[in-house]
Design a protein around this motif. Structure first.
Motif, PDB file in Angstrom:
ATOM      1  N   GLY A 370       0.803  -1.217   0.000  1.00 33.70           N
ATOM      2  CA  GLY A 370       0.000   0.000   0.000  1.00 33.70           C
ATOM      3  C   GLY A 370       0.835   1.267   0.000  1.00 33.70           C
ATOM      4  N   ASN A 371       2.150   1.119   0.066  1.00 41.09           N
ATOM      5  CA  ASN A 371       3.031   2.283   0.153  1.00 41.09           C
ATOM      6  C   ASN A 371       4.010   2.372  -1.021  1.00 41.09           C
ATOM      7  OD1 ASN A 371       2.108   3.307   2.780  1.00 41.09           O
ATOM      8  ND2 ASN A 371       2.913   1.378   3.568  1.00 41.09           N
ATOM      9  N   SER A 372       3.690   1.704  -2.106  1.00 44.05           N
ATOM     10  CA  SER A 372       4.541   1.770  -3.295  1.00 44.05           C
ATOM     11  C   SER A 372       4.287   3.065  -4.058  1.00 44.05           C
ATOM     12  CB  SER A 372       4.261   0.580  -4.219  1.00 44.05           C
ATOM     13  OG  SER A 372       4.512  -0.633  -3.565  1.00 44.05           O
ATOM     14  N   ARG A 373       5.335   3.594  -4.656  1.00 40.86           N
ATOM     15  CA  ARG A 373       5.201   4.782  -5.510  1.00 40.86           C
ATOM     16  C   ARG A 373       6.347   4.778  -6.509  1.00 40.86           C
ATOM     17  NH1 ARG A 373       8.802   8.810  -4.103  1.00 40.86           N
ATOM     18  NH2 ARG A 373       9.901   8.525  -2.107  1.00 40.86           N
ATOM     19  N   THR A 374       6.202   5.576  -7.537  1.00 41.13           N
ATOM     20  CA  THR A 374       7.249   5.704  -8.540  1.00 41.13           C
ATOM     21  C   THR A 374       8.051   6.966  -8.267  1.00 41.13           C
ATOM     22  OG1 THR A 374       5.894   4.562 -10.181  1.00 41.13           O
ATOM     23  CG2 THR A 374       7.754   5.854 -11.001  1.00 41.13           C
ATOM     24  N   ALA A 375       9.361   6.803  -8.113  1.00 41.96           N
ATOM     25  CA  ALA A 375      10.240   7.943  -7.848  1.00 41.96           C
ATOM     26  C   ALA A 375      10.383   8.808  -9.090  1.00 41.96           C
ATOM     27  CB  ALA A 375      11.608   7.441  -7.394  1.00 41.96           C
ATOM     28  N   ALA A 376      10.911   9.989  -8.895  1.00 42.31           N
ATOM     29  CA  ALA A 376      11.082  10.922 -10.007  1.00 42.31           C
ATOM     30  C   ALA A 376      11.980  10.354 -11.105  1.00 42.31           C
ATOM     31  CB  ALA A 376      11.663  12.243  -9.491  1.00 42.31           C
ATOM     32  N   ASN A 377      12.906   9.459 -10.744  1.00 39.85           N
ATOM     33  CA  ASN A 377      13.792   8.867 -11.752  1.00 39.85           C
ATOM     34  C   ASN A 377      13.231   7.585 -12.360  1.00 39.85           C
ATOM     35  OD1 ASN A 377      14.053   7.232  -9.522  1.00 39.85           O
ATOM     36  ND2 ASN A 377      16.249   7.605  -9.221  1.00 39.85           N
ATOM     37  N   GLY A 378      11.957   7.301 -12.090  1.00 36.51           N
ATOM     38  CA  GLY A 378      11.281   6.189 -12.742  1.00 36.51           C
ATOM     39  C   GLY A 378      11.320   4.867 -12.006  1.00 36.51           C
ATOM     40  N   TYR A 379      12.032   4.797 -10.884  1.00 39.12           N
ATOM     41  CA  TYR A 379      12.127   3.549 -10.141  1.00 39.12           C
ATOM     42  C   TYR A 379      10.957   3.411  -9.168  1.00 39.12           C
ATOM     43  CZ  TYR A 379      16.874   2.706 -11.808  1.00 39.12           C
ATOM     44  OH  TYR A 379      17.972   2.454 -12.601  1.00 39.12           O
ATOM     45  N   LYS A 380      10.384   2.227  -9.141  1.00 41.26           N
ATOM     46  CA  LYS A 380       9.350   1.944  -8.156  1.00 41.26           C
ATOM     47  C   LYS A 380      10.018   1.765  -6.803  1.00 41.26           C
ATOM     48  CE  LYS A 380       5.321  -1.073  -7.463  1.00 41.26           C
ATOM     49  NZ  LYS A 380       4.598  -2.260  -7.982  1.00 41.26           N
ATOM     50  N   THR A 381       9.475   2.407  -5.770  1.00 38.89           N
ATOM     51  CA  THR A 381      10.120   2.349  -4.467  1.00 38.89           C
ATOM     52  C   THR A 381       9.095   2.419  -3.354  1.00 38.89           C
ATOM     53  OG1 THR A 381      11.963   3.248  -3.158  1.00 38.89           O
ATOM     54  CG2 THR A 381      10.506   4.850  -4.242  1.00 38.89           C
ATOM     55  N   ARG A 382       9.592   2.290  -2.124  1.00 37.25           N
ATOM     56  CA  ARG A 382       8.788   2.436  -0.914  1.00 37.25           C
ATOM     57  C   ARG A 382       9.647   3.151   0.115  1.00 37.25           C
ATOM     58  NH1 ARG A 382       7.446  -3.902  -1.807  1.00 37.25           N
ATOM     59  NH2 ARG A 382       5.464  -3.656  -2.883  1.00 37.25           N
ATOM     60  N   HIS A 383       9.031   3.942   0.958  1.00 38.99           N
ATOM     61  CA  HIS A 383       9.785   4.683   1.973  1.00 38.99           C
ATOM     62  C   HIS A 383       9.714   3.945   3.302  1.00 38.99           C
ATOM     63  CE1 HIS A 383      11.511   7.863   4.344  1.00 38.99           C
ATOM     64  NE2 HIS A 383      11.695   8.605   3.258  1.00 38.99           N
ATOM     65  N   TYR A 384      10.863   3.756   3.913  1.00 36.17           N
ATOM     66  CA  TYR A 384      10.948   3.055   5.195  1.00 36.17           C
ATOM     67  C   TYR A 384       9.989   3.653   6.227  1.00 36.17           C
ATOM     68  CZ  TYR A 384      12.832   1.562   9.702  1.00 36.17           C
ATOM     69  OH  TYR A 384      12.953   1.063  10.974  1.00 36.17           O
ATOM     70  N   ASP A 385       9.906   4.964   6.323  1.00 38.01           N
ATOM     71  CA  ASP A 385       9.062   5.598   7.332  1.00 38.01           C
ATOM     72  C   ASP A 385       7.593   5.251   7.132  1.00 38.01           C
ATOM     73  OD1 ASP A 385      11.265   6.696   8.479  1.00 38.01           O
ATOM     74  OD2 ASP A 385      10.828   8.772   7.902  1.00 38.01           O
ATOM     75  N   ARG A 386       7.160   5.160   5.885  1.00 38.11           N
ATOM     76  CA  ARG A 386       5.761   4.820   5.628  1.00 38.11           C
ATOM     77  C   ARG A 386       5.485   3.352   5.947  1.00 38.11           C
ATOM     78  NH1 ARG A 386       4.793   8.503   0.148  1.00 38.11           N
ATOM     79  NH2 ARG A 386       4.733  10.480   1.293  1.00 38.11           N
ATOM     80  N   ILE A 387       6.463   2.511   5.690  1.00 40.53           N
ATOM     81  CA  ILE A 387       6.332   1.099   6.070  1.00 40.53           C
ATOM     82  C   ILE A 387       6.157   0.991   7.585  1.00 40.53           C
ATOM     83  CG2 ILE A 387       7.583  -1.097   6.185  1.00 40.53           C
ATOM     84  CD1 ILE A 387       8.858  -0.268   3.452  1.00 40.53           C
ATOM     85  N   LEU A 388       7.021   1.656   8.329  1.00 35.59           N
ATOM     86  CA  LEU A 388       6.931   1.610   9.791  1.00 35.59           C
ATOM     87  C   LEU A 388       5.635   2.255  10.285  1.00 35.59           C
ATOM     88  CD1 LEU A 388       8.108   0.954  12.546  1.00 35.59           C
ATOM     89  CD2 LEU A 388       9.421   3.085  12.431  1.00 35.59           C
TER      90      LEU A 388
END
Length: 472
Positions: A370-388
């Protein structure tokens, strides 16, 4: 194609054998005749049938007795007597089906479990996303380049050509061979080097001593060490950890149907998957009238269902009612994947409604999808803080309702990848290309996984759940 499940040679009640086989085979065929989402468009159905017949004649990877032991352990989780930690690759690949890769992932799973055990004061059931997690659901049939989408190594190749992306049923046989080899490694490591709590603690102590931010967990690490030393000092046997069970998403139904035992040990004869101990139905395939849910209804295995923010309390109750008709604690795991900004609003009425039904389910938090997003450089990522933060919200909800937060479902690897941003090291979007190796979704690396385990252990131990600052 009618499929007749096999009957283990030492199973009793042989008089009923043929009638039970016929009844289960008919139910299986009816289930698989329903609409099935996320299946590949095989170009040659005859080749598919040939591969399915060949795999059906093979030997299962897991036995019903193992699966029943896991169900017993998950019953303890459902009753609030244990926790469940599930972790591993988003999508396993044939290339990474190596002992070194498995050792890294399973070692991280065990090390995290050791920390959570101490923080929560409960035993932790360890389930790996391994030895079968080769298929992946996708949001579109084609990718950004107009090619057929990569659906996991069990279906096609990630190589960006039309030929490589063509679904190939022979890959189901390759996946089975890799899974069998992986199961051998999982069992050996679980009984051997990854059963030694002292050795795992030494690895965790090195993390505390050397990783950025690790020193904040020095007191927790020291307390774990004292507990282990005390056991040794009183002459108790060296702590040995138990089994590592395997799991994957029951997605590719042509493969899932191939290795099924008849298990007559429960309330009624059911099919027991010989591919993994634990299977789950994904957010994209949980349609009430679909083939995946109907298939899961036939299984004796413990099963999970991913529930996203669009899940209603009534739907959740229906899943539990259908998958657990006899009220077996731990038979069903409801895996919430809401997003850090929605879990506190969406999850409570679901928990209340299911709890009122009287069923004892395992409540598990997937804070990744539920916390996946696409970074400005095109890579799909997740932020540790949102996971926690999603885990924090999950704990808050269950504490407020007086229910048991049963565990975590993570995508994490023991390798030093750069796929999720944040954490004490401060990985940023600019770092993502450095070692971005996932076959599908971004995973926590070993350092981020251990940091998360210590942080969640502190939340369990404190009984409070302060939210981290939401990242910009």
């Amino acid at each position: 194609m009618t499929y007749t499940p096999r009957w283990p040679p030492d199973t009793p009640a042989r008089i009923r054998r043929r009638a039970v086989e016929r009844a289960l085979a008919d139910r299986l065929d009816a289930a698989l005749a329903r609409p099935a989402a996320q299946q590949p468009g095989w170009p040659d159905p005859d080749r598919v049938r040939a591969v399915v017949r060949r795999l059906t004649a093979g030997e299962p990877l897991v036995a019903p007795a193992e699966t029943r032991r896991l169900l017993d352990r998950l019953g303890a989780v459902a009753r609030g007597e244990a926790l469940l930690l599930q972790s591993g690759d988003c999508a396993e690949t044939f290339a990474d089906s190596t002992e070194a890769h498995l050792r890294g992932n399973l070692g991280l799973l065990r090390r995290m479990a050791l920390v959570l055990t101490h923080g929560a004061g409960l035993p932790v059931v360890t389930v790996a996303r391994a030895a079968g997690q080769y298929a992946k659901p996708r949001s579109a049939p084609v990718d950004a380049h107009g090619l057929p989408v990569y659906r996991g190594d069990i279906v096609n190749s990630a190589e960006a050509t039309h030929a490589a992306r063509a679904p190939d049923p022979e890959r189901m046989a390759w996946a089975h061979a890799h899974a069998r080899e992986a199961m051998t490694v999982v069992r050996r490591l679980a009984r051997g080097e990854l059963a030694d709590a002292h050795a795992l603690h030494e690895e965790n102590r090195r993390f505390v001593d050397t990783a950025p931010g690790g020193r904040r967990y020095a007191a927790r690490s020291a307390a774990i060490g004292r507990g282990l030393s005390f056991m040794t000092g009183i002459g108790a046997p060296a702590p040995r950890l138990g089994e590592i069970w395997t799991s994957h998403e029951a997605l590719l139904l042509d493969h899932e149907r191939t290795l099924l035992w008849i298990d007559a040990e429960g309330t009624e004869p059911q099919l027991s998957s010989g591919l993994a101990h634990f299977l789950w139905i994904g957010e994209r395939t949980r349609q009430p009238d679909g083939a995946h849910l109907a298939f899961a209804e036939l299984l004796a295995n413990p099963v999970g269902v991913k529930i996203g923010p669009g899940t209603t309390p009534e739907q959740a109750v229906e899943y539990v009612r259908r998958l657990d008709p006899h009220g077996v604690p731990g038979r069903v795991t409801l895996i919430s994947r809401m997003g850090h900004d929605r879990i506190r609003q969406v999850l409570p009425p679901i928990v209340e409604k299911v709890t009122a039904s009287g069923r004892q389910v395992v409540w598990q938090c997937d804070p990744m999808h539920g916390n996946s997003r696409t970074a400005a450089n095109g890579y799909k990522t997740r932020h540790y803080d949102r996971i926690l933060d999603e885990i924090t919200g999950f704990l808050e909800v269950h504490r407020a309702l007086g229910t048991h937060p049963g565990g975590l479902h993570l995508e994490a690897t023991g390798e030093n990848v750069t796929e999720c941003v944040g954490g004490a090291r401060g990985l940023a979007e600019a770092d993502l290309p450095t070692r971005y190796r996932t076959a599908c979704d971004p995973r926590l690396n070993a350092e981020q996984g251990m940091e998360l385990a210590f942080a969640v252990a502190e939340l369990f131990a404190a009984g409070t759940t302060p939210s981290p600052e939401t990242p910009r």
